[in-house]
Design a protein around this motif. Structure first.
Motif, PDB file in Angstrom:
ATOM      1  N   MET A 318       0.827  -1.202   0.000  1.00  0.00           N
ATOM      2  CA  MET A 318       0.000   0.000   0.000  1.00  0.00           C
ATOM      3  C   MET A 318       0.865   1.257   0.000  1.00  0.00           C
ATOM      4  O   MET A 318       0.498   2.277  -0.593  1.00  0.00           O
ATOM      5  N   HIS A 319       2.040   1.204   0.641  1.00  0.00           N
ATOM      6  CA  HIS A 319       2.958   2.345   0.618  1.00  0.00           C
ATOM      7  C   HIS A 319       3.658   2.458  -0.740  1.00  0.00           C
ATOM      8  O   HIS A 319       3.964   3.559  -1.204  1.00  0.00           O
ATOM      9  N   VAL A 320       3.927   1.316  -1.363  1.00  0.00           N
ATOM     10  CA  VAL A 320       4.600   1.324  -2.666  1.00  0.00           C
ATOM     11  C   VAL A 320       3.658   1.846  -3.742  1.00  0.00           C
ATOM     12  O   VAL A 320       4.099   2.411  -4.750  1.00  0.00           O
ATOM     13  N   THR A 321       2.356   1.684  -3.546  1.00  0.00           N
ATOM     14  CA  THR A 321       1.357   2.063  -4.536  1.00  0.00           C
ATOM     15  C   THR A 321       0.909   3.499  -4.297  1.00  0.00           C
ATOM     16  O   THR A 321       0.089   3.753  -3.432  1.00  0.00           O
ATOM     17  N   ARG A 362       9.850   2.821  -4.583  1.00  0.00           N
ATOM     18  CA  ARG A 362       9.100   4.027  -4.925  1.00  0.00           C
ATOM     19  C   ARG A 362       9.977   4.945  -5.773  1.00  0.00           C
ATOM     20  O   ARG A 362      11.007   5.443  -5.303  1.00  0.00           O
ATOM     21  N   PRO A 363       9.632   5.199  -7.040  1.00  0.00           N
ATOM     22  CA  PRO A 363      10.483   6.026  -7.911  1.00  0.00           C
ATOM     23  C   PRO A 363      10.781   7.394  -7.327  1.00  0.00           C
ATOM     24  O   PRO A 363      11.887   7.915  -7.477  1.00  0.00           O
ATOM     25  N   TRP A 365      11.260   8.187  -4.359  1.00  0.00           N
ATOM     26  CA  TRP A 365      12.164   8.133  -3.210  1.00  0.00           C
ATOM     27  C   TRP A 365      13.518   7.522  -3.542  1.00  0.00           C
ATOM     28  O   TRP A 365      14.380   7.405  -2.679  1.00  0.00           O
ATOM     29  N   GLU A 366      13.709   7.121  -4.810  1.00  0.00           N
ATOM     30  CA  GLU A 366      14.921   6.363  -5.121  1.00  0.00           C
ATOM     31  C   GLU A 366      16.186   7.193  -4.937  1.00  0.00           C
ATOM     32  O   GLU A 366      17.236   6.651  -4.587  1.00  0.00           O
ATOM     33  N   SER A 367      16.125   8.521  -5.154  1.00  0.00           N
ATOM     34  CA  SER A 367      17.338   9.332  -4.961  1.00  0.00           C
ATOM     35  C   SER A 367      17.727   9.370  -3.490  1.00  0.00           C
ATOM     36  O   SER A 367      18.915   9.333  -3.152  1.00  0.00           O
ATOM     37  N   ILE A 368      16.741   9.421  -2.607  1.00  0.00           N
ATOM     38  CA  ILE A 368      17.038   9.396  -1.173  1.00  0.00           C
ATOM     39  C   ILE A 368      17.583   8.028  -0.774  1.00  0.00           C
ATOM     40  O   ILE A 368      18.534   7.922   0.006  1.00  0.00           O
ATOM     41  N   TYR A 369      17.006   6.971  -1.339  1.00  0.00           N
ATOM     42  CA  TYR A 369      17.497   5.630  -1.032  1.00  0.00           C
ATOM     43  C   TYR A 369      18.934   5.458  -1.510  1.00  0.00           C
ATOM     44  O   TYR A 369      19.804   4.996  -0.773  1.00  0.00           O
TER      45      TYR A 369
END
Length: 564
Positions: A318-321, A362-363, A365-369
């Motif tokens: 649900m968070h990924v969506t 999550r696209p 958030w990918e830079s933070i990851y």
């Protein structure tokens, strides 16, 4: 999207299973209704048009097309032809394998008809005529060996026209143009198909968006040969962005008034090509439950895995969506990544693995990851603790370049599902996940070295801000530690760069940035730099270079990531 499943643990009868991205006999997400409607259009309309099934990567185009094809195969006056464009991407002229695929389908159909019947003779003659066109096009291809850059392929229309003349020498009654001759031959061939009892030939073109954009455009241009030939229907699955990119590249030299003219050109191309467009929607957040219910009913998953998906994985999906939805293939990758990781390391907490996966998938958030979680997992876990305790500037204080935490990410970090991200042993989880996510050896070590560099530069900044004069011995020691980190990054990073280049990724430039950074750090250590203003300017330049190195590593990591 529809899923089949296959066991991962062959030695455990009730072990977890991965979800395969294979169409099955139980469509979901209303694909059966969509397929029924599109099939009805194909069967009831005059066969002289193209259907475009549009959708991004993993949206379910192949599943929908296979369901349409399954329904059409039960129609007695319809011949179905499958053409996988991606398999023939290296062909110099994609119309050749397209026509050859059609010839093979006609030949197979003829072989199934009763012997010594008019229908079989007509079908055989049709296959022969199409084969004649294929042979003409093959003869037209000239290969020149020994020129710079390797083999060169060109088209010789004269040879092709000779092949189509079939012995006719009268220039007044035989074709003089390659495509006119091919069109005439195909038109005559289809007249015989109708005499043999076939009302339409439906050609399914799949995996077009796996081709390079210019090759995808070549396939579409090849299809135009059939558009004025009654009896042909094309059903094409593609990502609109691939075609738009190809059209943009084709007309890059055109003097278009503005971006709106370019966008209009792209839209007009698709409108002219596809008379019946259908765009597949993404899986909305509310449909996550529908997907999991389908897996419980048809997935043949062990009861323990079903329960885990329902009670644990669902929360994180649900968070990924996001509000825009997630495509079914991405949901499948998320589930499979978790299943495999849990099997490899059953000692690790599942909720922590899922929380990290959520940030990675999550696209937005990918830079933070990539830039924070991978490079400074211990500092990140501390920032999460501070953030959950109410310090809204916890991330901005450490990493000013990211600014305030995005609202959706903030809600996730505040939720009970993210509590595991504040664990002091988070680096163990991050290191394990990275080992299963990229095919470039040494990438995790390179990302950690970048994190160390950034940490050293923060320490230099903090020390300079606290003193009025030149740097202290502690600052000099920190600069020395940063130089050591650059040396380690050079050995690991350049190895990763070389492997990525051999795999076809050409975007990295580690060596250039590392050389510049090394010179800056040497300057920071020299007596000439021992004043606050000069030191701060050099530190800012070094910080910018670290950011550039980090961007290069991110590109390599994403380009070499396992698909899952």
């Amino acid at each position: 999207m529809v899923y089949d499943v296959a066991p991962v643990a062959h030695d455990a009868e009730d072990g977890p299973r991965i979800v395969l991205d294979v169409p099955a006999g139980h469509p979901t997400f209303n694909f059966d209704r969509i397929a029924r409607a599109l099939t009805s259009i194909v069967v009831s309309s005059e066969p002289r048009f193209a259907v475009g099934v549009f959708g991004g990567w993993g949206s379910g185009k192949s599943t929908l097309m296979e369901e349409i094809e399954r329904r059409l195969r039960g129609t007695p006056d319809t011949l179905v032809v499958e053409f996988n464009a991606w398999r023939y991407e290296r062909e110099p002229h994609l119309i050749v394998p397209l026509l050859d695929t059609l010839r093979e389908a006609l030949s197979d159909w003829a072989a199934e008809l009763p012997a010594d019947t008019p229908q079989r003779r007509a079908a055989t003659e049709v296959a022969r005529r199409v084969g004649r066109v294929v042979r003409a096009l093959v003869r037209s291809t000239a290969v020149e060996i020994g020129v710079p850059g390797g083999p060169k392929l060109s088209l010789d229309p004269g040879k092709a026209v000779d092949a189509l003349r079939d012995g006719e020498q009268d220039e007044g009654s035989s074709p003089q143009s390659l495509y006119f001759g091919a069109f005439t031959e195909l038109r005559a061939a289809f007249e015989q198909v109708r005499n043999a009892g076939v009302a339409r030939i439906v050609v399914f073109v799949d995996d077009l968006d796996r081709c390079l954009p210019h090759q995808a455009l070549t396939v579409l241009e090849s299809m135009k040969l059939f558009f004025d030939t009654p009896g042909f229907v094309f059903v094409v699955g593609l990502d609109e962005r691939v075609v738009q990119s190809a059209v943009r590249s084709k007309f890059v030299g055109e003097q278009l008034a503005d971006d709106e003219d370019q966008a209009q050109l792209e839209r007009d191309y698709l409108k002219k090509m596809f008379q019946v467009p259908y765009t597949l929607p993404a899986v909305a957040p509310g449909q996550v439950d529908h997907l999991l219910e389908w897996l419980e009913q048809y997935g043949d998953l062990p009861s323990s895995q079903q329960e885990d998906l329902r009670n644990r994985v669902r929360r994180f999906l649900m968070h990924v969506t996001p509000e825009g939805g997630i495509n079914p293939r991405e949901a499948k990758r998320f589930i499979n990544a978790y299943t495999i990781n849990k099997m490899i390391r059953p000692d690790l907490e599942p909720e922590v693995l899922l929380a990290l996966q959520t940030m990675d998938f999550r696209p937005e958030w990918e830079s933070i990851y990539d830039n924070i979680v991978l490079t400074e997992p211990d500092t990140f876990s501390d920032a999460v603790r501070r953030f959950r305790d109410g310090d809204r500037e916890a991330f901005e204080d450490l990493w000013p370049e990211i600014g305030r935490v995005p609202p959706e990410l903030g809600r996730f970090l505040d939720s009970p599902d993210a509590v595991g991200l504040a664990r002091p042993d988070l680096p163990v989880y991050v290191g394990f996940l990275e080992s299963t996510r990229t095919s470039v050896s040494g990438m995790a070590e390179a990302m950690r070295e970048v994190g160390l560099l950034r940490r050293y530069l923060r320490q230099v900044h903090d020390s300079v801000a606290d003193q009025a004069g030149g740097p202290s011995a502690d600052v000099s020691g920190t600069i020395g530690a940063a130089q050591d980190a650059v040396a380690r990054l050079r050995s690991v990073g350049t190895f990763a760069e070389g492997k990525a280049r051999r795999a076809g990724f050409e975007g990295s430039g580690f060596t250039r940035e590392l050389d510049s950074l090394e010179q800056l750090l040497k300057g920071l250590s020299s007596p000439d730099a021992m004043n606050q203003a000069a030191l701060e300017r050099s530190r800012a330049d070094a910080d910018s270079l670290v950011g550039a190195i980090q961007t290069e590593l991110r590109l390599v990591r994403r380009a070499s990531a396992f698909s899952g």
